[in-house]
Structures are given as C-alpha cells and as structure tokens.
Motif scaffolding. Structure first.
Motif, short mmCIF file in Angstrom:
data_model
loop_
_atom_site.label_atom_id
_atom_site.label_comp_id
_atom_site.label_asym_id
_atom_site.label_seq_id
_atom_site.Cartn_x
_atom_site.Cartn_y
_atom_site.Cartn_z
N THR A 18 0.85 -1.19 0.00
CA THR A 18 0.00 0.00 0.00
C THR A 18 0.88 1.24 0.00
O THR A 18 1.82 1.34 0.79
N ASN A 19 0.57 2.15 -0.91
CA ASN A 19 1.26 3.43 -0.92
C ASN A 19 0.54 4.35 0.05
O ASN A 19 -0.56 4.83 -0.21
N VAL A 20 1.17 4.57 1.20
CA VAL A 20 0.59 5.41 2.23
C VAL A 20 1.28 6.77 2.17
O VAL A 20 2.25 7.02 2.87
N ALA A 21 0.77 7.62 1.28
CA ALA A 21 1.35 8.96 1.10
C ALA A 21 2.84 8.89 0.84
O ALA A 21 3.65 9.56 1.50
N GLU A 22 3.23 8.04 -0.12
CA GLU A 22 4.60 7.87 -0.59
C GLU A 22 5.49 7.09 0.36
O GLU A 22 6.72 7.11 0.23
N PHE A 23 4.87 6.37 1.31
CA PHE A 23 5.60 5.41 2.12
C PHE A 23 4.93 4.05 1.94
O PHE A 23 3.70 3.95 1.86
N GLY A 24 5.73 3.01 1.85
CA GLY A 24 5.19 1.69 1.55
C GLY A 24 4.86 0.88 2.78
O GLY A 24 5.54 0.96 3.80
N SER A 25 3.80 0.08 2.69
CA SER A 25 3.44 -0.86 3.76
C SER A 25 2.98 -2.16 3.13
O SER A 25 2.16 -2.17 2.21
N ASP A 26 3.51 -3.26 3.64
CA ASP A 26 3.07 -4.59 3.18
C ASP A 26 2.46 -5.37 4.34
O ASP A 26 2.39 -6.60 4.31
N THR A 27 2.00 -4.64 5.35
CA THR A 27 1.46 -5.30 6.55
C THR A 27 0.05 -4.80 6.89
O THR A 27 -0.33 -4.76 8.05
N MET A 28 -0.72 -4.41 5.89
CA MET A 28 -2.08 -3.95 6.13
C MET A 28 -3.02 -5.14 6.37
O MET A 28 -2.88 -6.19 5.74
N ILE A 29 -3.97 -4.94 7.28
CA ILE A 29 -4.98 -5.96 7.59
C ILE A 29 -6.36 -5.37 7.31
O ILE A 29 -6.75 -4.38 7.92
#
Length: 639
Positions: A376-387
C-alpha cells in the motif's frame, strides 16, 4: 572563606606566642591592672581593668549579655541592670592579639558595636562598676556572634542537563557558607541544601521543567544570613527523544515520542561529518517531520533534540541517537490478489474446498481482490502489513478499511469503483488506530476506532476521486464521537447508525444512534439497544429487515473460541421495552471461511471482508471481498 579561617588560626597562634613573651605584673601601676594575654575569648584574664575600680566585689553580679540586633556592620548588645552599679565597662576581643581591649563605658544597659566588617566574629566582655566605692563585678563574656555577611553577587547558572544544573557565584570573605533555595515558576521557595564553596550542583531536577534559585550567605550559623540574591530562572533540559526514521519516495519520515516538558523539537540532518539544522517544530505534540525533495537510493542520517525556552533563552536537550534511512521509490497500491492469482487457483484453495457455501454460492465475478495486501502506498511510504477490516457502499463506490499490523503507517480506506472494482484512490487516515467498521449515512463516512466513531465528510473523498488523486491525506476527522461501549462494527439502516461491540467471551451490544446536522458537524444521540452474542465482527440489515451478523474468532480449530459463520435474526425493531429490542432466536446460520470480518449489502449481493489474507496461520485463507446472494444468506429456516 578558607583564607579567613587560616588568618584567624594564625592570629590565635600569635596570641599564644605573645602570652609567653609577656611579663607577669607583680604590682599595680596607676589605675590599670596588667594581666597576661590569652588566645581564648572565654579567658577574661587578658582584660586590663580601666578606671579606679579594679577590686572585684562579689555583691555585684552581672547577668548574661545578649546580642539583640545584628546588621552587616554592627551588633547591639543588651543586659539586665545590676543593683548598685553606676556604669558598665565594655571590652572587645581582638583576634589578632588574642586579648581584650577597652571599647567603651556606659551608664545604660545596652551598647551598639559599630564599624565592624561584614561576617566578623565578635566577642565582648562586660563588667558592672560601682563608681562610688570603686568596685566592680566579674566580667561576663558574650557568646560568639557574627555580623551578617554580604549579599551574594555574580550569581550564574550553567551546565544544564535533564536532571541537574550547576550554580556559581562570587565567593564572599564574609561568608561561612551558603544556603540554596529553589522554587518552581510559582515562587514557593524551599531550602534544598547548603555548601561552603561558591558553587553548588543541584542533581534532583525533573526533566523539562522551569526552576528558579536564590542564594543567601550565612556567617557563623545558618540562622545569621545576609541579603538574598536576586532569583534566577533556568530550565532543566528535556530528555533525548527516541527517533524512528523510514524512507519513502524522495523523502524520509522522522517520528518520535513526545518528550516531557518539551516546547518543541529541532531536526538535524548530517552533511558530511557535521549536523545542520533542518527545521524547528514548535509544540510538544509536533512529533513528526517528513524531509522531502531527497534523492532516491541515497541514505540520510538524522538526530532530533527537544527544547524548552524561558524568557527568550532556549534550553536544548541531548540529541537522540542517530538514525538513518534510505529514500526509495514507492510504487502504487497493489490491486492484484495476494494469494490466488487466478479463479482456478482460488477454487482450489482450502476456503473453497472446505466450505460448501463458497463452492456452491460464491459469485466470483462480483467478488474482487482486496487492494493493498501486497503493498500500500501510504502517502509515498510503503506498507506490506495492512490488515483489512470493514466494508461499505457509498454511492458508486466500495470503501474497504485496513490498519497496519505493525503500527508503522496510518490506517487507510481503499476506494473502489462499484462498476468494475478498480481502485480509484486511497484515503490515508489521520492516525494509526485500528480502523474497523465503516458505514455511510448519505453525507458522511463513519469509521469505528476503539470507543469512538469518527466521521469523514464524503465531499472530501469525492474531490479526490474527481481529481484522480492516487491518495488523499486527511489531516483530521470531521467529528470524533466517544461512545460508552466499544465500537467494533457499524452499519446504516432506517436513517440510523447501528454500532456493535465485540467480545470473545461476553455478549455485546448493538446500539442505534440518531444523527443530527449531517452536513455540518454531525451529532449522535443513542436510541435503542439490542443484546448481541459473542464474537460479532460485522452487521448488516437486508431490505426485508433481516439482521445478519458476521461472527468469527481465531485462525484455526486449535484455538479457544474458533468460529467463522454468518447468523441471521429477525428482530422487531419497532417493538422495544424500556429501549431494549429483543434479538430473538437465530433463524439461519451460514458457514464461511476463516476470519470473516465486516459485511455490507449492495443490490442483491452480500459482500464479506476476510482478514485471513494477512495471517499465515489461518486455516482457510481468503484474499478477496467475496459476494454471496443475499437471498441465500437470509433464507429463514423453519421453526
């Protein structure tokens, strides 16, 4: 002060030598009596009686002589009148010679000794005289009395830390020692210590607080003090922040926890071997900074300090530990399924093989992959741990909530087109709190977080969709309503918000709320309550009044309370007793795969979100929002 004591010791030594050299008188010469000198103020044998009264009369008895007033340069002594006495002779002890010297005579019962140095130790001897018969009393010696010391000058404060400061001032020859007083900003001064040197280190401070100090010198005893120094204000330094950094697309984000007593923070970036100030953030709660316009694939190092200011003086605390991060490219939010890339693979999954409902009734075409599960692109920061958690339909879009399991990135809401299920934008919420259920009241989106319902004006979302923005960052919610019960899931039905709580072991509650001022600042008023069973993750009302509960718990059968099903009830919402609506008996139960969360209805389909996509230990993992016929789910079993 030490020099003064050394001088006094030398003087007393000289007095002893003089005593050895003096010749003892064996006869009276004129009107004086010669006796040997002594270094002891209590030894009145050094007094050479003045006048004609040299004979001691035991009838004349002097009482004690008391110092009644002490100033910096004088001491006033007083004594009781002696019967038959016509005058009193006063002698002052000379430290240098070690003996008493005539000072004055008076017919009164008090004398002021003047022109004394500040902080001078003084001994006086007094005897009463009857001038008529020329006799006198034994001499009475006063106790050790010091004049008051001088006022402390040159007072400064330095070497501030989070727990200590160092106080310094000019050393006074007239002082035996110093008393230190401390207060907060309120001015309630209290004694915190004494010292003999002209410096004092206070090591009992709390971090990030304002203090004021006063110093007063004393001579002889701590009760004999001089004039207080002016009060000086200072601050203990705030503690060092705990810094966390993360690289994003042409940027690095710095976050830290709030520091007690901080009035703001300073952010420094390392350039070569030196750190330079990047920005100053005012306010204790300003705990985040994003350094932008950086070069990707380059590492940047930072530290942060907390500061506190008082009267235009800035007190900057110790820097945080250095932290480094690399700016790097962040791709768009993923839209592909995370686990099963094709329909064939999904049909072979444990969720389909072990679940009859999915094998027979799943509408695969209307189901769609949960976005952001790969990244997920969270305002130009990446996350691969969203639930993923919640789902609702608003106008022509699906809204799916998710939170970061590592609490690194803020929670998000994925916005998908209802027609083709394409991702149109991502709403980045203002906080990291667990974003659970979501509902739409026609004007606002409502999101459950712990014991709060938070609103988002739909107009804000529409603007982002219209402008084809890849994400929208919310700086704040519309309103934040605190509820008496936990808010786990929410739906909108019959112009009311229905909020249900969750508990694994105890029954929960479903409470309806009336919404006022939808278009401005909505307000919630609780109306009616329905007792809920345990483990409710989602709720939805069908058009014919069926209440569907999505109930689940745990990832596999080995765990306590393992459950994954839809329960259907038919409560009479118009019938309530004291505001309580009876849920009634369960009318149908439909088995679904593991870890089913919130549900919503659009048209003739019931849509279910599964969080098992994010749990490797889940027995039947699902990476899609799955669609089932509402009629199949809500079909009531015969009583």
């Amino acid at each position: 002060m030490k020099k003064k004591r050394e001088i006094r010791k030398i003087a007393l030594g000289l007095a002893v030598i003089l005593t050895l050299l003096q010749i003892m008188p064996s006869s009276k010469m004129g009107s004086t009596e010669h006796v040997k000198a002594a270094g002891n103020p209590q030894d009145v044998s050094t007094i050479i009686a003045s006048g004609a009264a040299v004979t001691v009369d035991p009838v004349l008895v002097m009482s004690g002589v008391t110092a009644t007033e002490i100033t910096k340069y004088s001491i006033t002594y007083q004594w009781s009148a002696v019967p038959n006495a016509t005058s009193y002779y006063v002698y002052k002890f000379n430290v240098l010679t070690g003996g008493y010297e005539y000072y004055t005579a008076t017919s009164g019962t008090a004398i002021q000794v003047t022109d004394l140095p500040a902080g001078e130790e003084c001994y006086m001897a007094v005897y009463a005289v009857n001038d008529i018969v020329n006799v006198r009393s034994e001499a009475v010696v006063t106790g050790s009395v010091y004049t008051k010391p001088e006022k402390v000058i040159g007072f400064t404060i330095s070497d501030n830390t989070s727990t200590s400061v160092v106080l310094r001032w000019a050393d006074l020859p007239s002082a035996s020692g110093y008393i230190i007083y401390r207060a907060g900003t309120g001015g309630n001064f209290k004694k915190i210590g004494t010292c003999e040197m002209a410096t004092y280190k206070d090591t009992t401070l709390s971090a990030g607080k304002t203090y004021q100090y006063k110093i007063v010198a004393y001579a002889g005893t701590v009760a004999n003090v001089g004039e207080e120094s002016p009060a000086i204000f200072t601050c203990s330094l705030p503690t060092a922040p705990t810094l966390v950094v993360k690289g994003g697309n042409n940027r690095v984000r710095l976050t830290w926890s709030a520091v007690t007593g901080a009035m703001g923070y300073k952010v420094y970036a390392k350039e070569g071997k030196e750190y330079t100030l990047v920005t100053t953030l005012e306010g204790k709660s300003n705990k985040k900074f994003i350094h932008t316009n950086l070069e990707n694939n380059k590492t940047y190092t930072y530290h942060v300090t907390a500061y506190r200011s008082y009267e235009n003086v800035v007190y900057e605390g110790k820097a945080s530990t250095d932290a480094a991060a690399m700016a790097l490219k962040v791709g768009s939010t993923s839209t592909a399924p995370k686990l099963f890339k094709t329909k064939a693979l999904f049909k072979k999954s444990e969720a389909c093989k072990k679940n009859k409902t999915f094998r027979q009734k799943l509408d695969y075409k209307k189901s769609f992959p949960i976005p952001g599960m790969i990244s997920t692109n969270v305002a130009e920061f990446g996350s691969d741990t969203m639930i993923p958690q919640g789902i609702t339909v608003a106008k022509s879009h699906f809204f799916v909530t998710a939170y970061d399991s590592k609490s690194v990135e803020n929670s998000v809401v994925y916005v998908l087109s209802k027609d083709d299920r394409t991702l149109e934008t991502t709403i980045v919420l203002p906080n990291k709190s667990h974003a659970g259920g979501i509902a739409f009241d026609g004007k606002n989106l409502w999101i459950t977080q712990a014991k709060t319902l938070r609103s988002i004006p739909y107009s804000d979302v529409q603007e982002a969709i219209k402008n084809e923005e890849s994400y929208i960052e919310l700086s704040s919610y519309g309103v934040e309503a605190t509820l008496p019960q936990q808010a786990a899931t929410v739906t909108y039905y019959k112009k009311l918000l229905w909020v249900a709580s969750y508990d694994e072991l105890k029954p929960g509650y479903l409470v309806s709320y009336k919404i006022s001022n939808k278009g401005k600042k909505p307000q919630l008023t609780p109306l009616k309550t329905i007792s809920m069973p345990t483990r409710v993750q989602g709720i939805a009302f069908s058009s014919n009044g069926r209440l569907i509960l999505s109930r689940s718990c745990q990832t596999n059968p080995k765990q306590r309370g393992y459950m994954h099903q839809l329960d259907v009830y038919k409560p009479n919402l118009k019938k309530a007793s004291k505001g309580i609506i009876s849920l009634g008996k369960v009318r149908n139960t439909v088995a679904v795969p593991t870890m089913n969360e919130e549900i919503t209805i659009s048209g003739n389909r019931l849509y279910i979100v599964f969080e098992s996509v994010s749990f490797y230990t889940a027995e039947q993992r699902v990476d899609r929002v799955c669609a089932l016929p509402v009629s199949y789910v809500t079909k009531l079993k015969k009583k």
